[in-house]
Scaffold this active site. Sequence first.
Site, PDB file in Angstrom:
ATOM      1  N   ASN A   1       8.197 -28.155 166.743  1.00  0.00           N
ATOM      2  CA  ASN A   1       7.386 -27.218 166.842  1.00  0.00           C
ATOM      3  C   ASN A   1       8.087 -25.840 165.673  1.00  0.00           C
ATOM      4  OD1 ASN A   1       5.675 -25.934 168.092  1.00  0.00           O
ATOM      5  ND2 ASN A   1       6.827 -23.947 168.595  1.00  0.00           N
ATOM      6  N   GLU A   2       6.605 -25.865 164.627  1.00  0.00           N
ATOM      7  CA  GLU A   2       7.000 -24.669 164.251  1.00  0.00           C
ATOM      8  C   GLU A   2       7.883 -23.978 163.496  1.00  0.00           C
ATOM      9  OE1 GLU A   2       6.161 -20.465 166.364  1.00  0.00           O
ATOM     10  OE2 GLU A   2       4.025 -21.081 166.760  1.00  0.00           O
TER      11      GLU A   2
ATOM     12  N   TRP B   1      -2.988 -21.292 174.360  1.00  0.00           N
ATOM     13  CA  TRP B   1      -1.436 -21.725 174.709  1.00  0.00           C
ATOM     14  C   TRP B   1      -1.791 -20.024 175.865  1.00  0.00           C
ATOM     15  CZ3 TRP B   1       2.559 -23.572 174.309  1.00  0.00           C
ATOM     16  CH2 TRP B   1       4.571 -22.738 174.561  1.00  0.00           C
TER      17      TRP B   1
HETATM   18  C1  GCB Z   1       4.090 -19.861 169.417  1.00  0.00           C
HETATM   19  C2  GCB Z   1       5.776 -20.643 169.570  1.00  0.00           C
HETATM   20  C3  GCB Z   1       5.434 -20.657 171.690  1.00  0.00           C
HETATM   21  C4  GCB Z   1       5.109 -19.178 171.728  1.00  0.00           C
HETATM   22  C5  GCB Z   1       3.846 -18.486 171.168  1.00  0.00           C
HETATM   23  C6  GCB Z   1       3.496 -16.721 171.625  1.00  0.00           C
HETATM   24  O1  GCB Z   1       3.932 -20.320 168.026  1.00  0.00           O
HETATM   25  O2  GCB Z   1       5.190 -22.292 169.882  1.00  0.00           O
HETATM   26  O3  GCB Z   1       6.769 -20.809 172.150  1.00  0.00           O
HETATM   27  O4  GCB Z   1       5.599 -18.630 172.915  1.00  0.00           O
HETATM   28  O5  GCB Z   1       3.870 -18.755 169.869  1.00  0.00           O
HETATM   29  O6  GCB Z   1       3.136 -16.553 172.500  1.00  0.00           O
HETATM   30  O7  GCB Z   1       3.845 -16.747 170.884  1.00  0.00           O
END
Ligand code: GCB
Length: 743
Positions: free
Chosen positions: A368-369, A503
Site C-alpha cells: 500500500n502506497e 475509505w
Molecule cells: C491512505 C492510506 C490510509 C490512510 C488514508 C488517509 O492513503 O492508505 O492508511 O488512513 O490514506 O485517511 O489519509
Amino acid sequence: MRQTSLWNDQWQFQIEGAADWESVCLPHTWNALDGQDGGGDYYQGKAWYRKRFLAETPWEQVYLRFGAVSKRAEVYCNGQLVGSHNGGFSAFTLELTPYLRQGENELTVMADNSADLPIYPEYADFTFFGGIYREVELICFDTKAHFDVEAFGTDAVLITPDVTGTVTMQTTLTGNGLLRSEILDEAGAAVAAVEEIVSAGDHVTRLTVPQPHRWDGTAAPYLYTAQLTLSSAGKELDRFSDSFGFRDYFVSPSEGFFLNGRSYPLHGVCRHQDREDMGWAITEKEHMEDMSLIRELGANTLRLAHYQHAPFFYHLCDREGMVVWAEIPFISGHDPRPEADANLLQQLRELILQNYNHPSICFWGIANELGIAKETEAMLSITQRLNDLAKQLDATRPTVIANVGMTVPESPLFHITDLTSYNEYMGWYTGSADDHGSFCDERHSRIPEIPMAVSEYGADCLLQWHSAQPKVQDYTEEYQAIVHEKAMAAFNARPYLWATWLWNMFDFAADGRDEGGCKGRNNKGLVTYDRKTKKQAFFFYKALWSKEPFVYLCGKRYLKRAAEKIEVKVYTNLPHVALWVNGHFVGEQDGNTVFLFPDVPLRMGFNELVARTPEGCMDSLILERVASEPEEYVFKESKNFSSAVAQWFADVSQEPVSRELDIRPGYLSVNDSMELIYSVPEGYKAVQELVIKALAIDNPGAAKRMESGGALSFTDLWHHIQKQLPDEVYYLLNERLNRIPKP
Ligand code: GCB
C-alpha cells in the site's frame, strides 16, 4: 482424537517493569485507551502475560494456537522458550509437549509492539495496538498421527475447487492412517467421498462434485464443506472441516470485474479491525455488528485493510458473499534491514496459507502506497519477490497493489502485480471533488492494459460540524457526503474500473492524528468509531446500493438554520419522493438516489419536514430557524503545536516571514519532489532544520514519514503535518529552497 479448548480466561498481565500483575481475559490489548487519545504517544514496548494451569491428562501431543499477538511474541513454558513469532496479524501454533510437567505449569508470553522492530507495519496511519488480541486455543491429541497443526499456523489443508466440480485437497499429515474425505452440501448431505490409505507427509486428494452450485456473490453465496477424517483400526485420530465455494472470476482492463461469467461491478468499503475503547481486541459480536452495517449499506466487496483480519471475519465474508481483497501491512516505505524483508515474505505466506480456502478472497494485496516514500531498488525488489511468492503459493488468485495517487504511471510499482489500483483523495488532500473522473481517465489512458481500480477515496467528517456551503477540509458531514456523491457519479460512469472501495467504513484509531478538533482518530468513516452513529454519507450509499426501500432526510445533526429558504436533500433508493414542510406540500420529484429540493421556506422557530414515497417510506426532521447562523457548527482551525515547537520556531525564524509563495525558475521550491530536494545537501539540511526537527519534538512518526522523501512534493506532504507547525514554516522553507539552484 483432538480436543480443542479456548484458553482466553485467567491470564495475568503487566507492562514490562511494572510492579504488579493485573487479571485479564483475552482478547486483550494494552493500548485500548492510550492508542486512541491522540499525541502519537501510546505505549509501544514489551509487556508480559502469564497463565498458571494444571496438566493432568497424559496427552500425546499438546499445542497452543495463538490467533494473533502484536507485533512479536515469545512464548515460555515453565521458564523455557517454546518459540517466537514475528507479525501481529497471523496465527501461529507451538508445541508445548516437551515443556510440560505433571501438575502445576506456568505459561508466559512476552508481547512486544516496539516501534523499532523489523516487523511491518512500521509507518502507517493507524494505531499498532499491542497484545494477545485474538483468541488462544489449546489443542490436545491422544495420538501422534493428525493433520499438521503447526505447518503454517493452521491445519494445513488447502482446498482448491474448480467450477467443473473437481476439488483438490492438499494435506500434510503427521502419521499414517485411513483418510476419509467428504464434501457436504449446504444441507449437510455428502455429495462426494473417497477413502485412501495414507502415510505421514504431504498428500493430495481429488474429488468431484456433480453439478456444483456456484458461490455467487451477495445474491447466492453457496458454501460446501470439506470434511476430512483420519482414522486407524476403526478409531478416529483427527478430523478437519472447512467451508469452500465454487466460483470463477476475471478482471478485464476495459470492462471491469466478472463473476461466474457475468459482469459484476464491485463497489464497497475498506475496513480496519478496531473499535472504540477496545482497539483490536474485539470479539465475534463486534465482527458481526460490523458486517451487519456493511450489509445494510449494500456493499458487495471489502478491502480488508491493511493487514490480515480475524479468521472469523473472512468466514463472515464467505457467508455474506463479499468479494474480498486481503493484504499484508507493507505500507508507505521500505525498511532495508534483511529481517524486515523476511518478515514481509512470512506475513504474505501466512496470509495466503491461512486463508486459502475462503471463496470470498479474490485478490492478494501485497503493498500500500509505497510511492509515498523513495522508490529504491531494494523496495522494488522485495515487492517483486512478494508478487512471485503469492503466485507460487496460489496460482488461482490475482495479485494487487494500492498505489498512492501521486505515483507516476511509469513507476515500476504499476508493473509488478496483475491488477492495480489507486488511493486518490480528490477533494480532500488534493484537487477538487469534481476531479475523480478526470483523475481516473488520465491514469487509465496512460496504462490502459492493466486493470485499474480505486482502492481508497473519501473525506473526514465529524458529527458536530455543519455547513450550507460545505467546502474542502471543513470536516462537515455535508462536505463528506458531497465528496462521496461526486466520486460515485464519476466511478459509475467508468465501467473500466474493476472496483471501488471507499475509505473508510468506520472511523478508526490513529493516535498520531489531530484533525477537525478530534485527537487520535481518522474520521473518514461512514460510521463512528463506536458504531453508534451513521453519518449522512452512509445513507447516500445505502440509497445507491441497497435494495431495502427507505428514505432519508439529510441534516439530522444540522438542526438550527438561519436562512429563510434552504435546500433540502433527500436520499432514497426509490424513484419518487414528496416533501412537506409544516404540513404544507412543497413538491415532488422523480429521480435517482439524491433528490434536491431548493428554496424550501422555513418559518422562525420550529419546522417539521417530512419526506414520503408512494411505497409508504417516510422520514422526518425538525429544524429550528434562528436569527443568525450558529457558530457552533463551524470548526475553527486552531494550531496546537507545543511550546517546544513555538520555541524552536522562534529560534529558526529570526526575521518576519512573508506569506507569498515565490517560485524561482531554476531553483528549488516546496513544489519539488522530496527526492529532488533531498538530492542537494542544502535542500536536505533546510528540511531537516525547518521541519523534521520540529516534528520530531512533537510527532516522531510523522518525522520519520517525512524523512523517507519520495516522489511527493513538500506541498503534497504539508497538509499531513501543517497542523503541528506554524504556517510560516511552509513559506520560510520555500524561501530557503529558492536560494538553491536545481541540480
Ligand atoms: C491512505 C492510506 C490510509 C490512510 C488514508 C488517509 O492513503 O492508505 O492508511 O488512513 O490514506 O485517511 O489519509
